[in-house]
Design a protein around this motif. Structure first.
Motif, PDB file in Angstrom:
ATOM      1  N   THR A  45      24.785  -7.013 -27.193  1.00  0.00           N
ATOM      2  CA  THR A  45      24.154  -7.371 -28.216  1.00  0.00           C
ATOM      3  C   THR A  45      25.244  -7.267 -29.360  1.00  0.00           C
ATOM      4  OG1 THR A  45      22.017  -6.464 -27.815  1.00  0.00           O
ATOM      5  CG2 THR A  45      22.434  -6.814 -30.103  1.00  0.00           C
ATOM      6  N   ALA A  46      26.144  -6.433 -29.436  1.00  0.00           N
ATOM      7  CA  ALA A  46      27.245  -6.329 -30.545  1.00  0.00           C
ATOM      8  C   ALA A  46      28.291  -7.134 -30.158  1.00  0.00           C
ATOM      9  CB  ALA A  46      28.072  -4.759 -30.238  1.00  0.00           C
ATOM     10  N   LEU A  47      28.678  -7.553 -28.906  1.00  0.00           N
ATOM     11  CA  LEU A  47      29.531  -8.903 -28.435  1.00  0.00           C
ATOM     12  C   LEU A  47      29.007  -9.898 -28.988  1.00  0.00           C
ATOM     13  CD1 LEU A  47      31.865  -9.701 -26.688  1.00  0.00           C
ATOM     14  CD2 LEU A  47      30.335  -9.585 -24.659  1.00  0.00           C
ATOM     15  N   PHE A  48      27.623 -10.262 -28.864  1.00  0.00           N
ATOM     16  CA  PHE A  48      27.058 -11.638 -29.273  1.00  0.00           C
ATOM     17  C   PHE A  48      27.052 -11.509 -30.661  1.00  0.00           C
ATOM     18  CE2 PHE A  48      23.252 -13.466 -30.983  1.00  0.00           C
ATOM     19  CZ  PHE A  48      23.460 -14.861 -30.437  1.00  0.00           C
ATOM     20  N   ARG A  49      26.949 -10.558 -31.229  1.00  0.00           N
ATOM     21  CA  ARG A  49      26.877 -10.640 -32.967  1.00  0.00           C
ATOM     22  C   ARG A  49      28.271 -10.838 -33.388  1.00  0.00           C
ATOM     23  NH1 ARG A  49      22.654  -5.866 -34.139  1.00  0.00           N
ATOM     24  NH2 ARG A  49      20.724  -6.940 -33.701  1.00  0.00           N
ATOM     25  N   GLY A  50      29.190 -10.363 -32.771  1.00  0.00           N
ATOM     26  CA  GLY A  50      30.598 -10.312 -33.052  1.00  0.00           C
ATOM     27  C   GLY A  50      31.135 -11.752 -33.072  1.00  0.00           C
ATOM     28  N   ILE A  51      30.611 -12.182 -31.717  1.00  0.00           N
ATOM     29  CA  ILE A  51      31.109 -13.832 -31.551  1.00  0.00           C
ATOM     30  C   ILE A  51      30.396 -14.786 -32.738  1.00  0.00           C
ATOM     31  CG2 ILE A  51      30.506 -15.730 -30.069  1.00  0.00           C
ATOM     32  CD1 ILE A  51      30.876 -13.675 -27.711  1.00  0.00           C
ATOM     33  N   GLU A  52      29.046 -14.426 -32.712  1.00  0.00           N
ATOM     34  CA  GLU A  52      28.433 -15.239 -34.111  1.00  0.00           C
ATOM     35  C   GLU A  52      28.955 -14.993 -35.343  1.00  0.00           C
ATOM     36  OE1 GLU A  52      26.051 -17.556 -33.438  1.00  0.00           O
ATOM     37  OE2 GLU A  52      26.470 -17.035 -31.292  1.00  0.00           O
ATOM     38  N   ALA A  53      29.533 -13.691 -35.648  1.00  0.00           N
ATOM     39  CA  ALA A  53      29.999 -13.451 -36.798  1.00  0.00           C
ATOM     40  C   ALA A  53      31.307 -14.258 -37.015  1.00  0.00           C
ATOM     41  CB  ALA A  53      30.299 -12.146 -36.994  1.00  0.00           C
ATOM     42  N   ALA A  54      32.201 -14.153 -35.974  1.00  0.00           N
ATOM     43  CA  ALA A  54      33.391 -15.058 -36.000  1.00  0.00           C
ATOM     44  C   ALA A  54      33.343 -16.441 -36.005  1.00  0.00           C
ATOM     45  CB  ALA A  54      34.185 -14.596 -34.602  1.00  0.00           C
ATOM     46  N   LYS A  55      32.347 -17.186 -35.358  1.00  0.00           N
ATOM     47  CA  LYS A  55      32.129 -18.456 -35.574  1.00  0.00           C
ATOM     48  C   LYS A  55      31.594 -18.714 -36.992  1.00  0.00           C
ATOM     49  CE  LYS A  55      29.061 -20.012 -32.479  1.00  0.00           C
ATOM     50  NZ  LYS A  55      27.998 -20.125 -31.334  1.00  0.00           N
ATOM     51  N   ALA A  56      30.936 -17.969 -37.461  1.00  0.00           N
ATOM     52  CA  ALA A  56      30.685 -18.282 -39.014  1.00  0.00           C
ATOM     53  C   ALA A  56      31.757 -18.172 -40.111  1.00  0.00           C
ATOM     54  CB  ALA A  56      29.438 -17.238 -39.398  1.00  0.00           C
ATOM     55  N   ARG A  57      32.629 -17.172 -39.635  1.00  0.00           N
ATOM     56  CA  ARG A  57      33.767 -16.869 -40.453  1.00  0.00           C
ATOM     57  C   ARG A  57      34.802 -18.050 -40.293  1.00  0.00           C
ATOM     58  NH1 ARG A  57      37.961 -11.811 -39.643  1.00  0.00           N
ATOM     59  NH2 ARG A  57      36.393 -10.796 -41.000  1.00  0.00           N
ATOM     60  N   VAL A  58      34.969 -18.463 -39.117  1.00  0.00           N
ATOM     61  CA  VAL A  58      35.841 -19.758 -39.057  1.00  0.00           C
ATOM     62  C   VAL A  58      35.166 -20.982 -39.357  1.00  0.00           C
ATOM     63  CG1 VAL A  58      37.093 -21.141 -37.137  1.00  0.00           C
ATOM     64  CG2 VAL A  58      37.260 -18.681 -36.901  1.00  0.00           C
ATOM     65  N   ALA A  59      34.111 -21.122 -39.683  1.00  0.00           N
ATOM     66  CA  ALA A  59      33.424 -22.251 -39.991  1.00  0.00           C
ATOM     67  C   ALA A  59      33.610 -22.228 -41.378  1.00  0.00           C
ATOM     68  CB  ALA A  59      31.950 -22.392 -39.725  1.00  0.00           C
ATOM     69  N   MET A  78      36.117 -21.030 -43.022  1.00  0.00           N
ATOM     70  CA  MET A  78      37.487 -21.069 -43.319  1.00  0.00           C
ATOM     71  C   MET A  78      37.994 -22.402 -43.331  1.00  0.00           C
ATOM     72  SD  MET A  78      38.944 -17.736 -40.947  1.00  0.00           S
ATOM     73  CE  MET A  78      40.577 -18.476 -40.939  1.00  0.00           C
ATOM     74  N   LYS A  79      37.170 -23.170 -42.115  1.00  0.00           N
ATOM     75  CA  LYS A  79      37.617 -24.620 -42.171  1.00  0.00           C
ATOM     76  C   LYS A  79      37.077 -25.366 -43.490  1.00  0.00           C
ATOM     77  CE  LYS A  79      38.113 -24.904 -37.196  1.00  0.00           C
ATOM     78  NZ  LYS A  79      37.530 -25.140 -35.938  1.00  0.00           N
ATOM     79  N   LYS A  80      35.922 -24.891 -43.954  1.00  0.00           N
ATOM     80  CA  LYS A  80      35.163 -25.570 -45.087  1.00  0.00           C
ATOM     81  C   LYS A  80      36.050 -25.235 -46.295  1.00  0.00           C
ATOM     82  CE  LYS A  80      30.995 -25.146 -47.806  1.00  0.00           C
ATOM     83  NZ  LYS A  80      29.848 -24.325 -48.141  1.00  0.00           N
ATOM     84  N   ASP A  81      36.433 -24.180 -46.423  1.00  0.00           N
ATOM     85  CA  ASP A  81      37.281 -23.831 -47.687  1.00  0.00           C
ATOM     86  C   ASP A  81      38.722 -24.621 -47.542  1.00  0.00           C
ATOM     87  OD1 ASP A  81      35.369 -22.464 -48.620  1.00  0.00           O
ATOM     88  OD2 ASP A  81      35.897 -20.546 -48.060  1.00  0.00           O
ATOM     89  N   ALA A  82      39.367 -25.058 -46.386  1.00  0.00           N
ATOM     90  CA  ALA A  82      40.607 -25.464 -46.222  1.00  0.00           C
ATOM     91  C   ALA A  82      40.754 -27.059 -46.646  1.00  0.00           C
ATOM     92  CB  ALA A  82      41.043 -25.385 -44.784  1.00  0.00           C
TER      93      ALA A  82
END
Length: 128
Positions: free
Chosen positions: A108-122, A124-128
C-alpha cells in the motif's frame, strides 16, 4: 574522498534522480556522511555498469517496499519517471507483483509512493 569520485557521484545522482538534483547534496560536501553517499554509493555503486540504473532501481524498490516507506518510494519513482524507465502498465504491475513478497501493508505504501511520484512529475511537466 577525492574530487574525481565526488564529481562522478554528483553526475550519477543527477542521472538517477533527475537533472539538477545533486544540488541538494553539494552544500554538505564536507560532511563525512554525504561524502560516503556521493563518493561511494553513487560514484562506485550506482556508477558501476554491471546493472542499468533501471535494474538497480528495481532492486531498491524491492528493498524499500519491504520497509513500507512511501516517501522513499516516491523519491525513487520520481527519478524513474523523469528518466522514462517504466510504462504505465509496468507501474501498475510493480505493487501487484511485490504484494506477495512484501505484504499488503508495505505494498500500500509502495502504491501510494508510485501515485505520489506520478502526480509530482505531472506537476513538474505542467510547470515546465
Amino acid at each position: 574522498m577525492n574530487e574525481e569520485n565526488w564529481a562522478k557521484g554528483l553526475e550519477m545522482f543527477d542521472a538517477v534522480y533527475g537533472p539538477g538534483t545533486s544540488a541538494m547534496v553539494t552544500p554538505f560536501k564536507d560532511s563525512p556522511f554525504n561524502q560516503e553517499i556521493v563518493g561511494n554509493q553513487f560514484a562506485n555503486l550506482w556508477g558501476n555498469g554491471a546493472f542499468s540504473i533501471r535494474e538497480k532501481r528495481l532492486m531498491v524498490l524491492g528493498a524499500t517496499a519491504m520497509l513500507g516507506r512511501q516517501d522513499l518510494v516516491e523519491i525513487q519513482m520520481t527519478g524513474a519517471l523523469i528518466n522514462d524507465e517504466f510504462t504505465e502498465e509496468q507501474l501498475e504491475q510493480i505493487p501487484l507483483f511485490l504484494l506477495f513478497y512484501a505484504g499488503a501493508g508495505n505494498c500500500t505504501a509502495l502504491f501510494r509512493g508510485i501515485e505520489a511520484a506520478k502526480a509530482r512529475v505531472a506537476a513538474m511537466k505542467k510547470d515546465a
